[in-house]
Design a protein around this motif. Sequence first.
Motif, short mmCIF file in Angstrom:
data_model
loop_
_atom_site.label_atom_id
_atom_site.label_comp_id
_atom_site.label_asym_id
_atom_site.label_seq_id
_atom_site.Cartn_x
_atom_site.Cartn_y
_atom_site.Cartn_z
N ASN A 102 0.87 -1.18 0.00
CA ASN A 102 0.00 0.00 0.00
C ASN A 102 0.91 1.23 0.00
O ASN A 102 1.17 1.84 1.03
N TYR A 103 1.39 1.60 -1.19
CA TYR A 103 2.45 2.59 -1.32
C TYR A 103 2.02 3.99 -0.89
O TYR A 103 0.84 4.35 -0.93
N VAL A 104 3.01 4.78 -0.51
CA VAL A 104 2.80 6.18 -0.17
C VAL A 104 2.74 6.99 -1.46
O VAL A 104 3.61 6.87 -2.32
N THR A 105 1.70 7.81 -1.58
CA THR A 105 1.56 8.65 -2.78
C THR A 105 2.03 10.08 -2.54
O THR A 105 2.21 10.83 -3.50
N GLY A 106 2.18 10.48 -1.28
CA GLY A 106 2.64 11.83 -0.99
C GLY A 106 2.22 12.27 0.40
O GLY A 106 1.72 11.49 1.21
N LEU A 107 2.39 13.56 0.66
CA LEU A 107 2.03 14.17 1.93
C LEU A 107 1.06 15.32 1.69
O LEU A 107 1.09 15.96 0.64
N LEU A 108 0.22 15.58 2.67
CA LEU A 108 -0.65 16.75 2.64
C LEU A 108 -0.54 17.48 3.98
O LEU A 108 -0.40 16.85 5.03
N THR A 109 -0.61 18.79 3.92
CA THR A 109 -0.63 19.56 5.15
C THR A 109 -1.97 19.33 5.86
O THR A 109 -2.97 18.99 5.23
N CYS A 110 -1.98 19.50 7.17
CA CYS A 110 -3.17 19.20 7.96
C CYS A 110 -3.13 19.98 9.26
O CYS A 110 -2.14 20.64 9.58
N THR A 111 -4.19 19.88 10.02
CA THR A 111 -4.27 20.49 11.35
C THR A 111 -4.46 19.38 12.36
O THR A 111 -5.50 18.73 12.39
N PRO A 112 -3.45 19.11 13.20
CA PRO A 112 -3.58 18.01 14.15
C PRO A 112 -4.61 18.31 15.23
O PRO A 112 -4.82 19.47 15.60
N ALA A 113 -5.26 17.26 15.71
CA ALA A 113 -6.20 17.43 16.81
C ALA A 113 -5.46 17.85 18.06
O ALA A 113 -4.33 17.41 18.30
N PRO A 114 -6.03 18.73 18.87
CA PRO A 114 -5.35 19.15 20.09
C PRO A 114 -5.25 18.00 21.08
O PRO A 114 -6.00 17.01 21.00
N VAL A 115 -4.32 18.11 22.00
CA VAL A 115 -4.17 17.10 23.05
C VAL A 115 -4.69 17.66 24.36
O VAL A 115 -4.65 18.88 24.61
N ALA A 116 -5.20 16.78 25.21
CA ALA A 116 -5.65 17.19 26.53
C ALA A 116 -4.42 17.41 27.41
O ALA A 116 -3.56 16.54 27.50
N ALA A 117 -4.34 18.57 28.03
CA ALA A 117 -3.19 18.92 28.87
C ALA A 117 -3.67 19.12 30.30
O ALA A 117 -4.68 19.80 30.54
N VAL A 118 -2.93 18.53 31.23
CA VAL A 118 -3.24 18.66 32.65
C VAL A 118 -2.00 19.19 33.36
O VAL A 118 -0.93 18.59 33.28
N PHE A 119 -2.14 20.31 34.04
CA PHE A 119 -1.04 20.91 34.79
C PHE A 119 -1.34 20.80 36.28
O PHE A 119 -2.40 21.23 36.75
N HIS A 120 -0.40 20.19 37.01
CA HIS A 120 -0.47 20.12 38.46
C HIS A 120 0.67 20.95 39.02
O HIS A 120 1.83 20.79 38.60
N ALA A 121 0.38 21.83 39.95
CA ALA A 121 1.43 22.66 40.56
C ALA A 121 1.25 22.66 42.06
O ALA A 121 0.16 22.93 42.58
N ASN A 122 2.33 22.35 42.75
CA ASN A 122 2.34 22.37 44.21
C ASN A 122 2.78 23.77 44.66
O ASN A 122 3.93 24.15 44.47
N ALA A 123 1.85 24.52 45.20
CA ALA A 123 2.15 25.91 45.58
C ALA A 123 1.40 26.28 46.85
O ALA A 123 0.18 26.10 46.93
N THR A 124 2.11 26.80 47.82
CA THR A 124 1.50 27.24 49.07
C THR A 124 1.11 28.71 48.94
O THR A 124 1.92 29.55 48.54
N THR A 125 -0.13 29.01 49.25
CA THR A 125 -0.64 30.37 49.13
C THR A 125 -1.26 30.82 50.46
O THR A 125 -1.46 30.01 51.36
#
Length: 211
Positions: A102-125
Amino acid sequence: MTNQLARTRTLIRASRPLALATVGAAGLLASLTTAPSASAAEGTAPPACVQYYSSWRYTQVANDCSTAVSVSVQYTNGQSSSCQTVQPGTWATFNGYGTDMNYVTGLLTCTPAPVAAVFHANATTTYGQNLYLVGDLAELGGWDPAKAVPLTTDGTSYPVWTADLQLPAGTPIAYKYLIKNPDGTVVWESGANRTATTPATGTFTADDTWH
């Protein structure tokens, strides 16, 4: 990885004339159609500074452009690979043409789906203070404290604060945490900017401690 990328580029450049004469053969090597810039419209061929080498097992896409390029690989059966962002001077690996040729015929530009990001921060307030996340992406406020992403905490998780958001896939990021006081003043954490790269797919998680 640098040596492997260099060898891939060398192989691509040295074999280009042969590749153009043997499209569809095992070990396909192709020079792509030139586009105006690395920011070509979605669904069009990427610029010539993006090239690929395909074998039965892998298709490697090398980006010699000065900016990141998001591409998907097209195959003779009409299917496309998932969209991946390839940073300047690096390469990404996709599926090859397989044992069914199943040969490669070429490439096309695209918009990748976003990824879920989780930020944890240990901070005393103290009472009335709140923790925020800010960085170089628009999703992170573009370094503007007024647009910073708020983190939340509760009596069970404190002093760990959390933020959940969507970020572009396969993208380097720089960020820091800041505290906003009840009077509106801002306190930035000390030290250099934090850096990371989001994955091509899946979830990104950061576990940090306030500096």
